[in-house]
Design an enzyme around this catalytic site. Structure first.
Site, PDB file in Angstrom:
ATOM      1  N   LYS A 185       0.855  -1.195   0.000  1.00  0.00           N
ATOM      2  CA  LYS A 185       0.000   0.000   0.000  1.00  0.00           C
ATOM      3  C   LYS A 185       0.891   1.244   0.000  1.00  0.00           C
ATOM      4  O   LYS A 185       1.438   1.637   1.018  1.00  0.00           O
ATOM      5  CB  LYS A 185      -0.923   0.048   1.213  1.00  0.00           C
ATOM      6  CG  LYS A 185      -1.963   1.162   1.010  1.00  0.00           C
ATOM      7  CD  LYS A 185      -2.511   1.721   2.288  1.00  0.00           C
ATOM      8  CE  LYS A 185      -1.981   3.061   2.691  1.00  0.00           C
ATOM      9  NZ  LYS A 185      -1.948   4.133   1.724  1.00  0.00           N
ATOM     10  N   GLU A 261       9.335   1.309  11.024  1.00  0.00           N
ATOM     11  CA  GLU A 261      10.425   2.258  10.727  1.00  0.00           C
ATOM     12  C   GLU A 261       9.802   3.642  10.800  1.00  0.00           C
ATOM     13  O   GLU A 261       9.006   4.010   9.942  1.00  0.00           O
ATOM     14  CB  GLU A 261      10.952   2.039   9.305  1.00  0.00           C
ATOM     15  CG  GLU A 261      11.563   0.694   9.050  1.00  0.00           C
ATOM     16  CD  GLU A 261      12.987   0.594   9.536  1.00  0.00           C
ATOM     17  OE1 GLU A 261      13.496   1.580  10.112  1.00  0.00           O
ATOM     18  OE2 GLU A 261      13.576  -0.467   9.358  1.00  0.00           O
ATOM     19  N   CYS A 295      13.564  10.618   6.824  1.00  0.00           N
ATOM     20  CA  CYS A 295      13.494  10.157   8.214  1.00  0.00           C
ATOM     21  C   CYS A 295      14.856  10.288   8.881  1.00  0.00           C
ATOM     22  O   CYS A 295      14.953  10.546  10.070  1.00  0.00           O
ATOM     23  CB  CYS A 295      13.006   8.726   8.261  1.00  0.00           C
ATOM     24  SG  CYS A 295      13.975   7.645   7.226  1.00  0.00           S
ATOM     25  N   GLU A 396      10.047  16.215  15.001  1.00  0.00           N
ATOM     26  CA  GLU A 396      10.473  15.997  13.620  1.00  0.00           C
ATOM     27  C   GLU A 396       9.739  16.985  12.718  1.00  0.00           C
ATOM     28  O   GLU A 396       8.516  16.997  12.681  1.00  0.00           O
ATOM     29  CB  GLU A 396      10.134  14.563  13.196  1.00  0.00           C
ATOM     30  CG  GLU A 396      10.612  14.257  11.799  1.00  0.00           C
ATOM     31  CD  GLU A 396      10.252  12.849  11.366  1.00  0.00           C
ATOM     32  OE1 GLU A 396       9.093  12.446  11.542  1.00  0.00           O
ATOM     33  OE2 GLU A 396      11.135  12.152  10.844  1.00  0.00           O
TER      34      GLU A 396
END
Ligand code: NAD
Length: 493
Positions: A185, A261, A295, A396
Site C-alpha cells: 500500500k 520504521e 526520516c 520531527e
C-alpha cells in the site's frame, strides 16, 4: 517531446493491481494524484475499500497456499528477482521521472535514492534466496532436531510518500526472497511508481497473486490492512501516530506481527578536529537532500563552540546558493515539499522557532519566485542558538529546517543527542578515534556514522531505537521479519 512529457502523456487513470492484473475498485472513490511542484493534475487512483483489500489479501493468500512462489525452485526464484532488477534498470529513466512528478523531488535524487536502491535491493535479495536455511541442533536424548526457516505468510507493506519506490522495495525484495506473498500500500500521494513496479514484477515472471498493490488513504485502505484477519505481518514505514494505530489494530485482531520504521530527530555532532570541508558538505546535504523530507535527516547540528560560528557561516553561504525550483531541471538543488499541508506544517515550525527565541540565519519562508509560486517550495532554513528543549529541537519537522545547537564537552553532546523520543540515526565528526568509538557506543540510535552522513547500503541494516521503531529493513536482518523458525524433532529409536 521531452521524456517527462512522454511519461505524463502515457499516464492513464490507474487501477488496483490484484492477482496479476489491473482491476477496478468495487467502490467508486478516486484520489487525484498531483504534481506538487506545479499543481498539475497527473491522474487518478482508486481509494481501495474493505472489499478491495479483501480481494487483494485473498489473492495473496491463494498464491501462498498454492505455493506458486514459495514452492518454486530456489534457483528459478533467484533468476526472476535478478530479471526484475534488470527490468527496473531498463526502465530507470521513466521511473525516476515518474517519482519526481508525483513527489516533487529533483529527478537526480529520484534516480539516486529511489530507483538505484530498488535495482540493488532485488539483486541483493536474489542472492539470499538460496541462503535462507535452518540448522541441525545437538539435543539431549536420541533425537534429530533441526530447524526450518519458513516464510511468514501474507505480508502487507505500508509505505510513506518521501521515498516511495525505495521503501516499497525495501519491503518487497526481502519478503519475496523469504517466499512470502505481498500486498503493498503506497501513500495516497505517491502511488505511481509502486503500480509500475507491480507490472514489472509480472513481466519478470513472478506468479499472479504474489505481488498485489492497493492504493488509497490511510483511514480506508491502510486501516483495512491493519485490521485484516488474514494478514500475517505488517511492515510499516511512516509516522509514530500511524504506528500506534497499527499496533492497536494488531492487538485487537489477529496479533499480526508488526515492524516499524518511524521518524527521527537525528544529531550530527561536530568536533573542532574534524575534516571541516567534508563535515560541512555532509551536514548540508544531510538536512537539505530530498527537501528535508527524510526520516534520517541531520536535523540537529550539534556544534562544538570552538567552530560554531565559522561552520555556520559556511552552511549559510551554501544555503543561499542552493537553487530551489523545477525538479526536472538538472541545475536544481532542491524541489517542492510534498503538499500544502506539509509546507504549512514546516512553516508553522519555523514560526515556533522564531517565537521561542532561536536566531534565524537564512530562509525561514516559502519560496514563491516565478513559477515556484505554483508549488510548495520552502527556502533552506537554518536556525542557530537553538536550545535542546525547544520544539524545533525536539519534534520531527520533515522539511528543510536545520536547528544548530552549541555544546562544550562530549558528555554534554551525548546528553543532547539522546534527549529526544527518537533514536533513528546519528553522526560524529572527529579525528580522535577513541572519542569517536566512545560516542558511537553511547548514542542511542540504530545507525552511527563516523566522519560521514547518510551512508546506506542494501547489505547493512537500517532501523530505529526508542520511538523511531523496531525491526530492521535491509541486509540479512530484514529477512528475520519475513520468516518463521520451525523446530522439527525426530525420534531416532
Ligand atoms: P504516515 O504515517 O501518515 O503514512 C505512512 C503510510 O501509512 C501511508 O501509506 C498512509 O496512507 C498509511 N496510513 C496512514 N494512516 C494509517 C492507518 N490508520 N492505518 C494504516 N495505514 C495508515 O506517514 P507519512 O506522512 O506518509 O510519512 C512521513 C513519516 O514517515 C515521517 O514521520 C518519517 O520520519 C517517516 N519515515 C520513516 C522512515 C524510516 O525508514 N524510518 C522512512 C521514511 C519516512
Amino acid at each position: 517531446m521531452s521524456v517527462a512529457e512522454a511519461v505524463k502523456q502515457k499516464l492513464k487513470p490507474q487501477n488496483l493491481f490484484i492477482n496479476g492484473r489491473f482491476e477496478e475498485s468495487v467502490g467508486n472513490q478516486k484520489i487525484n494524484v498531483v504534481n506538487p511542484a506545479t499543481g498539475e493534475f497527473l491522474t487518478t487512483v482508486p481509494d481501495a475499500n474493505i472489499a478491495d483489500v479483501d480481494r487483494a489479501v485473498a489473492a495473496a493468500r491463494k498464491s501462498f497456499e498454492k505455493k506458486s512462489w514459495r514452492g518454486m525452485d530456489p534457483s528459478r526464484k533467484e533468476k526472476i528477482l535478478w530479471d526484475l532488477s534488470a527490468l527496473i534498470d531498463r526502465n530507470k529513466e521513466e521511473l525516476s521521472i515518474l517519482e519526481s512528478l508525483e513527489n516533487g523531488k529533483i529527478v537526480r535524487e529520484a534516480m539516486g535514492a529511489d530507483v538505484e536502491p530498488a535495482i540493488d535491493s532485488f539483486r541483493y535479495y536474489a542472492g539470499w534466496v538460496r541462503k535462507i536455511y535452518g540448522e541441525t541442533i545437538p539435543v539431549d536424548g536420541n533425537f534429530l532436531n533441526y530447524t526450518l526457516r519458513e516464510p511468514v505468510g501474507v505480508v502487507a507493506g505500508i509505505v510513506p510518500w518521501n521515498y516511495p519506490l525505495q521503501i516499497a522495495t525495501w519491503k518487497l525484495a526481502p519478503a519475496l526472497a523469504a517466499g512470502c506473498s505481498v500486498v503493498l500500500k503506497p501513500s495516497e500521494m505517491t502511488p505511481l511508481t509502486t503500480l509500475r513496479l507491480a507490472e514489472l514484477c509480472m513481466e519478470a515472471g513472478i506468479p499472479e497473486g504474489v505481488v498485489n498493490v492497493v492504493t488509497g488513504y490511510g483511514h480506508s485502505t491502510g486501516e483495512a490492512l491493519g485490521r485484516h484477519m488474514d494478514v500475517d505481518k505488517i511492515s510499516f514505514t511512516g509516522s509514530v501516530r500511524t504506528a500506534r494505530a497499527l499496533l492497536k489494530a494488531s492487538s485487537e485482531t489477529n496479533l499480526k506481527r508488526v515492524s516499524l520504521e518511524l521518524g527521527g530527530k537525528s544529531p550530527n555532532i561536530i568536533f573542532p578536529d574534524c575534516n571541516r570541508e567534508a563535515a560541512i558538505n555532509r551536514a548540508f546535504w544531510g538536512i537539505f537532500a530530498n527537501k528535508g523530507e527524510i526520516c534520517s535527516a541531520a536535523s540537529r547540528l550539534l556544534l562544538h563552540e570552538d567552530i560554531h560560528d565559522e561552520f555556520l557561516d559556511a552552511m549559510v553561504k551554501k544555503a543561499n546558493q542552493l537553487k530551489v525550483g523545477d525538479p526536472l531541471d538538472k541545475g536544481t538543488g532542491m524541489g517542492s515539499q510534498i503538499s500544502q499541508v506539509q509546507m504549512d506544517r514546516i512553516l508553522g515550525y519555523i514560526e515556533s522557532g522564531k517565537r521561542e527565541g532561536a536566531k534565524l540565519l537564512c530562509g525561514g519562508e516559502r519560496d514563491t519566485e516565478a513559477s515556484n509560486a505554483k508549488g510548495f517550495f520552502v527556502k533552506p532554513t537554518i536556525f542557530s542558538e537553538v536550545k535542546p528543549e525547544m520544539k524545533i529541537a525536539q519534534e520531527e519537522i520533515f522539511g528543510p529546517v536545520l536547528s544548530a545547537i552549541r555544546f562544550r564537552t562530549p558528555e554534554e553532546a551525548i546528553a543532547i543527542a539522546n534527549g529526544t523520543i527518537y533514536g533513528l540515526v546519528s553522526a560524529v565528526w572527529t579525528r580522535d578515534i577513541q572519542l569517536a568509538h566512545r560516542m558511537a557506543a553511547d548514542i542511542k540510535a540504530g545507525s552511527v556514522w563516523i566522519n560521514t552522513y547518510n551512508g546506506f547500503d542494501t547489505a547493512s541494516p537500517f532501523g530505529g531505537y526508542k520511538q523511531s521503531g523496531f525491526g530492521r529493513d535491509l541486509g540479512q536482518y530484514a529477512l528475520e521479519q519475513y520468516t518463521n523458525v520451525k523446530s522439527v524433532w525426530v525420534a531416532l529409536g
